[in-house]
Motif scaffolding. Structure first.
Motif, PDB file in Angstrom:
ATOM      1  N   THR A  65       0.688  -1.062  -0.069  1.00 57.55           N
ATOM      2  CA  THR A  65       0.126   0.047   0.022  1.00 57.55           C
ATOM      3  C   THR A  65       0.817   1.101   0.096  1.00 57.55           C
ATOM      4  O   THR A  65       0.565   2.168  -0.620  1.00 57.55           O
ATOM      5  CB  THR A  65      -1.042  -0.054   1.376  1.00 57.55           C
ATOM      6  N   GLY A  66       1.978   1.045   0.937  1.00 61.74           N
ATOM      7  CA  GLY A  66       2.795   2.271   0.793  1.00 61.74           C
ATOM      8  C   GLY A  66       3.638   2.522  -0.642  1.00 61.74           C
ATOM      9  O   GLY A  66       3.622   3.678  -0.983  1.00 61.74           O
ATOM     10  N   PHE A 116       8.842   7.703   0.972  1.00 61.83           N
ATOM     11  CA  PHE A 116       7.588   6.628   0.898  1.00 61.83           C
ATOM     12  C   PHE A 116       8.201   5.475   0.456  1.00 61.83           C
ATOM     13  O   PHE A 116       7.858   4.401   0.935  1.00 61.83           O
ATOM     14  CB  PHE A 116       6.303   6.972   0.494  1.00 61.83           C
ATOM     15  N   PHE A 134       1.173   4.310  -2.862  1.00 58.45           N
ATOM     16  CA  PHE A 134       0.830   5.570  -2.650  1.00 58.45           C
ATOM     17  C   PHE A 134       2.189   6.370  -3.149  1.00 58.45           C
ATOM     18  O   PHE A 134       2.098   7.523  -3.740  1.00 58.45           O
ATOM     19  CB  PHE A 134       0.920   5.844  -0.802  1.00 58.45           C
ATOM     20  N   ALA A 182       7.908  10.794  -2.601  1.00 56.97           N
ATOM     21  CA  ALA A 182       7.680   9.608  -3.252  1.00 56.97           C
ATOM     22  C   ALA A 182       8.953   8.515  -2.982  1.00 56.97           C
ATOM     23  O   ALA A 182       8.613   7.546  -2.695  1.00 56.97           O
ATOM     24  CB  ALA A 182       7.319   9.610  -4.697  1.00 56.97           C
ATOM     25  N   VAL A 241       1.441   6.844  -6.998  1.00 56.19           N
ATOM     26  CA  VAL A 241       0.630   7.786  -6.988  1.00 56.19           C
ATOM     27  C   VAL A 241       0.949   9.331  -6.697  1.00 56.19           C
ATOM     28  O   VAL A 241       0.926  10.248  -7.588  1.00 56.19           O
ATOM     29  CB  VAL A 241      -0.786   7.750  -5.950  1.00 56.19           C
ATOM     30  N   LEU A 242       2.148   9.228  -5.994  1.00 56.85           N
ATOM     31  CA  LEU A 242       2.797  10.636  -5.844  1.00 56.85           C
ATOM     32  C   LEU A 242       3.749  10.978  -7.172  1.00 56.85           C
ATOM     33  O   LEU A 242       3.985  12.186  -7.639  1.00 56.85           O
ATOM     34  CB  LEU A 242       3.618  10.622  -4.773  1.00 56.85           C
TER      35      LEU A 242
END
Length: 132
Positions: free
Chosen positions: A24-25, A52, A28, A49, A31-32
């Motif tokens: 999930t990270g 993360f 994310f 990004a 997405v960034l």
């Protein structure tokens, strides 16, 4: 009996749930990166990004380690769950997002419960290992 056979099932389930958090990270972070194309200054967004990606990669590694029955994955997984428990509390209380806070809190408590069951603790301490 090999080491793989002695790993309690709760370790593998907790590892899979922790690995899902890592994935999930990473999602994310993707997405960034996609969002950085629309940003007026993409540098800070790409830096976030990358940050993360490193964190999520570590979480994913801990989860995969647990799934593979490695002892070293338990402590990082516990630390991540404790940090996420604080985030769940913040979501539930100060940020006024009770549903998300409750869902994350239940998920985290489940993983912590699995990591602290008696068979998992005995496995982590090596109590049941026999000298061969």
């Amino acid at each position: 009996m090999s080491t793989q056979e002695q790993v309690p099932p709760a370790v593998r389930v907790a590892g899979a749930l922790t690995a899902l958090q890592g994935l999930t990270g990473l999602a994310f972070a993707v997405v960034l990166v996609v969002h950085s194309f629309d940003a007026p200054r993409p540098g800070p967004v790409l830096g976030e990004a990358a940050y993360f990606t490193v964190l999520a990669g570590g979480i994913l590694a801990a989860g995969v380690g647990l799934v593979l029955g490695r002892h070293w994955g338990r402590t990082p997984a516990i630390v991540v769950q404790l940090l996420l428990l604080g985030i769940a509390w913040y979501l539930y209380g100060p940020s006024d997002r009770q549903l998300w806070g409750a869902l994350l809190g239940a998920y985290v408590v489940l993983v912590l419960f699995l990591l602290f069951t008696n068979p998992v603790r005995r496995w982590a301490l090596g109590v049941d290992e026999h000298d061969e």
